[in-house]
Each structure stands twice: as C-alpha cells, then as structure tokens.
Design a protein around this motif. Structure first.
Motif: not given
Length: 514
Positions: A144, A149, A153
């Motif tokens: 990150t 987010l 991810i």
C-alpha cells in the motif's frame, strides 16, 4: 477447534453475529468475541466462557455497525487459560485490522521469529492466530501507498500469506474503512462456507465455519470457499474473489465428519449427517465380522455425535436401537472446590444410564471415536453397574494414535489409549468384552460416498500419522508434546491465568479500538 463467522449486511449485525456464535458454540466453549465495524471505527467485546455468558445487553448495544466478525474459541495453541488469547485479534497498522482464525499453524515459531527479526513486528501472546494476523498486516502494508486499498492489494497479500504460512487456517478479517476478508488454506483442511441474502438495499454476505449458520440466519448457501481462495467484500457490498495459491488441493479434515461438525451442516458438498449414516453402514460390516454369533441384544449410542452411525448400524444388522443414556445439557464447567481435590470427577455428572435398557442384556455401545479411553472406561463401568451382561464398544472412527496438529487439541501419543496397545488390550483397559474399530479405508469410503464420489482424499493424520503439509517430524511432535506437558504451558499456578502475557488486545465493547 474454533468457530468463526463474518458478515457484511445492510443493517446492524450485532444480534446476527451473536446468534451465529450460538450456533457454532459446539466448536468452542473457552472464549468468545465479536468485533463490529462502524465506518472507520471498530467496536470489540470478548471474554472467557460461553457466548451467553460473555455478552450482556450493554455489550450488545455498543457493538455498532453493519459488518463484523465473531469467534468461539477452543484452544489448540498457546494458553488455554489466557484471556489475552481470546479472539478476534487487532493490529492498528495498516488501516486497522481485526482477525479471527480457525485452525492451527505448524510453523508459528518460525513466523514469530521472522516477524521480530525481519518485519519488526511484535507478537505479544503465544497464539498462532496473532502471528497470522501480523503476517497478513505486514503483507498488506508492503503493498500500500497512502490510504488506498484495492482488491488486488488484498489478494496479492493473501498470496504472500500462503507462501509464508503452513498448517490449517480458515480466516475472517475486517479492514477498517474498507471491508471483510475471508480465506482458506491451500488444502482446505478447515471448513468455510459462503452465503448470500438479497434485500431491497442490496446483497448481504455471510461466511461461517459451518453451513448451518447460514440456514439459521436466513442466508442462502452459495458455496464453500475453495482451498487457497480469498474473498473480499467491501462495506458497500461489492464482492470480489480470487484463487491465491498456485496449486490448491482439497484435502479436508475427516474428523469434522466424525465428531466436530453439526449433523445438519454440509461441508465441501458432504452432508455430515449422510457421512455419519454411511459410517454406520461400514461399521456394521466390521461388527458382523468381529461378533459372528451376533450375541447382541441392543444397539445404544453414546450421545450425541454417534447417534446417526448407531441408528444405521442397527438397521443394517437388524438389531433393536435404543436411547440408553440421559444427558444433562445444563452442566457447564465444573470446579474443584476446597475439600474436593481428591474426588474423581465422574462422567455421571453429564451422562446417566436408563437402567432398564441395559439390565440383563448384551449391549453394543457406539461412540464416534475413542481418544484417551478414560470416558469410555467410566461409561462401560456405568453400564455394568446397572446390570448389563456383556458390553461391546464400537467406534465409528479408527484408533486415534497420533496427535492432530491442524486445529484439534489431541492428547500426546502417550495419553492416547490406542498407542502401543492391541484391540484386545484396549478392551481390557476399558473393561469391555470387546472393542471394535472402524477401518480407516472404510471411514474414507463412507465420506467419499457421502460426497457422491467427488472427494476421495481426506486429512487423516490422527489415524495414520501422515501429515498433509509435509513439515511434521518426530522432533516437531516431541516439542509439541513437551510444551503440552510443561507446567508453565497454560498456567503459572493452579487456577491462575498466565500473568507473564500482558493483555494489550482486549477491548470491551464500550471502548473503540480506533
């Protein structure tokens, strides 16, 4: 063994999570916990004991939000008496993550060392679940940049978790401000079901250790989360999933069907009820071989898990089936009070025979499994005391001869009654006229038949000593047993929780975690 549940809904979920944990209470009675998400804020309450005792009205009112996770704990790693190891666990970086875990990691010692030396993360308890949470948090943090987010991810991080973590794990987690995450180990050793519920506001999602939670909570069973798969549901209800392991292979734990799961659950397409009926069919053939004269007057199950197998066995052998024991469902924990330390706690506190079903009869008792044999010995003596002529004991499972390292708190090899004993010697030790065990091949066939022939391989290590993860050595088992037998492994002194572990994670519902 533990039970987990996670939900993203359109309305408050505190009551739903509480009810879900009640349904899963059979999977753990040591502790319970709930975390709800309200925007970017978590609300947590957890404690030791049964669900009904941990949560009061004031606690429930403070568990605000339309998403949450819950956990009931049966300790398999760490300290059974430590409140600090109640779940869910929390870390504040990145974003804030809470996690609940069913299963057991086999490389947690190495993970904790790696966390400290390489990832610069502190693991404060003996729990492998806290280590798993920190691995997940670290892998998300690495990917990150800023307060963004994405599903990619999350899935990339879980792919890295699979590469670092070994053992059995079914996981639910909340990421503050973003959503719910659920994933399963690459062998699918521990179960995880996924359900949906359509409302006017949109689709709600629920994941749980057993499908029965979906049934009772009004969710429609969708499917099981696949081995190695991860699911991400945003708090807005957007659903994403991805296979996060390059070579997953379903090898589920067969002991779920033998003992742990509720009979009204369906796990990986296998009805637990059907599997146990087929265990009874298979066991009937073994009984027919072992007792050719069939000098059996009645078949009686040892409640509760063996009822399905006993009923089908009685039907197959054309023998009467009777309920011969009354179980007191209101017995909770027992305590050794002053003056009682030398008094043996008897199984009669929870189980009492109906004398007329045993008096003057040759009885075949059916149990789901025989582990230590201490309870079996008491039951056999109890039956003889009320007048049974002969007592045969049949187990729907094979002899348990090895520790289970994937989430079931099996005793050490020395404590297992089948270790180093013949069946005749086990019968003598228990006090039965004969002990009859299911063959492992027959048990596997029963569960394969219940799957419609779809699943042919199961995790059966407690019966054959073959560990699917390939990392369990005699040295590992020796260390595990030494830890279990250590007087400091669970308590500093009798009756006291391990005060060496500072509880940095406990949050009462009235406090906000972030």
């Amino acid at each position: 063994m533990c039970g987990i549940v996670g939900v993203v809904a359109k309305t408050p979920v505190n009551q739903l999570l509480y009810d879900g944990l009640l349904v899963l209470q059979h999977r753990g009675q040591d502790a319970a916990g709930i975390v709800t998400a309200e925007g970017h804020m978590f609300h947590m309450h957890k404690g030791q004991g049964l669900v009904r005792d941990v949560f009061r009205t004031r606690n429930m009112r403070s568990l605000l939000g339309n998403a949450g996770i819950g956990h009931v704990r049966y300790p398999t790693a760490g300290s059974a008496s430590s409140l600090a190891e109640s779940q869910p666990f929390y870390v504040n970086s990145p974003f804030g993550i809470v996690l609940a875990h069913n299963g057991n990691l086999t490389n947690d010692k190495e993970l904790k060392d790696d966390m400290y030396r390489s990832d610069l993360r502190h693991i404060n308890t003996n729990s492998d679940s806290e280590a798993l949470l920190n691995v997940l948090a670290h892998e998300i943090s690495r990917r990150t940049q800023g307060p963004i987010l994405t599903p990619k991810i999350v899935f990339d991080a879980i792919e890295a978790v699979h590469s670092r973590v070994r053992g059995a794990y079914a996981v639910v987690a909340l990421i503050a401000g973003f959503g719910l995450v659920a994933f399963r180990d690459p062998h699918g050793i521990r179960p995880l079901s996924l359900g949906r519920h359509e409302t006017q506001e949109g689709t709600e999602y629920l994941v749980a250790s057993e499908s029965v939670v979906l049934d009772t909570m009004g969710f429609k069973f969708w499917r099981d989360i696949a081995p190695g798969e991860a699911v991400y549901v945003s708090f807005d209800g957007e659903f994403h999933n991805r296979q996060c392991h390059p070579s997953p292979k379903l090898v589920p734990c067969i002991f779920e069907h033998v003992y742990f799961a509720r009979p009204d659950s369906v796990i990986d397409g296998i009805s637990v009820h059907d599997a146990r009926l087929k265990m009874g069919e298979q066991l009937a053939s073994k009984v027919r071989e072992m007792v050719p004269e069939m000098d059996i007057d009645v078949v009686i199950p040892i409640p509760d898990t063996s009822r399905d197998s006993a009923l089908e066995l009685a039907n197959a052998l054309n023998l009467p089936y009777r309920e011969g024991f009354m179980k007191n469902r209101y017995i909770g924990r027992t305590f050794i009070m002053p003056g009682q330390a030398s008094r043996k706690k008897s199984v009669r506190q929870k189980l009492n025979p109906i004398a007329g079903e045993f008096r003057g009869k040759n009885v075949l008792l059916i149990d789901d499994s025989i582990v230590r044999g201490t309870t079996s010995k008491e039951i056999v003596q109890m039956v003889r005391d009320v007048g049974a002529k002969k007592v045969y004991l049949a187990s729907a499972a094979p002899p348990v001869m090895y520790p289970h390292v994937y989430g079931i708190d099996m005793p050490t090899r020395a404590e297992l009654i089948a270790t180093g004993r013949t069946h005749a010697e086990i019968a003598t030790e228990i006090g039965a006229d004969a002990v009859i065990y299911q063959d492992l091949s027959a048990l596997i066939q029963a569960c394969t038949d219940a799957s419609g022939g779809v699943i042919t391989e199961f995790e059966t290590s407690c019966f054959d000593g073959k560990y699917i993860t390939g990392d369990i050595t005699d040295a590992y088992l020796d260390a595990l047993e030494a830890k279990r037998l250590s007087p400091l492994s669970t308590k500093t002194k009798e009756g006291d929780a391990d005060s060496r572990v500072l509880d940095l994670n406990i949050g009462v519902a009235e406090q906000n975690l972030i």
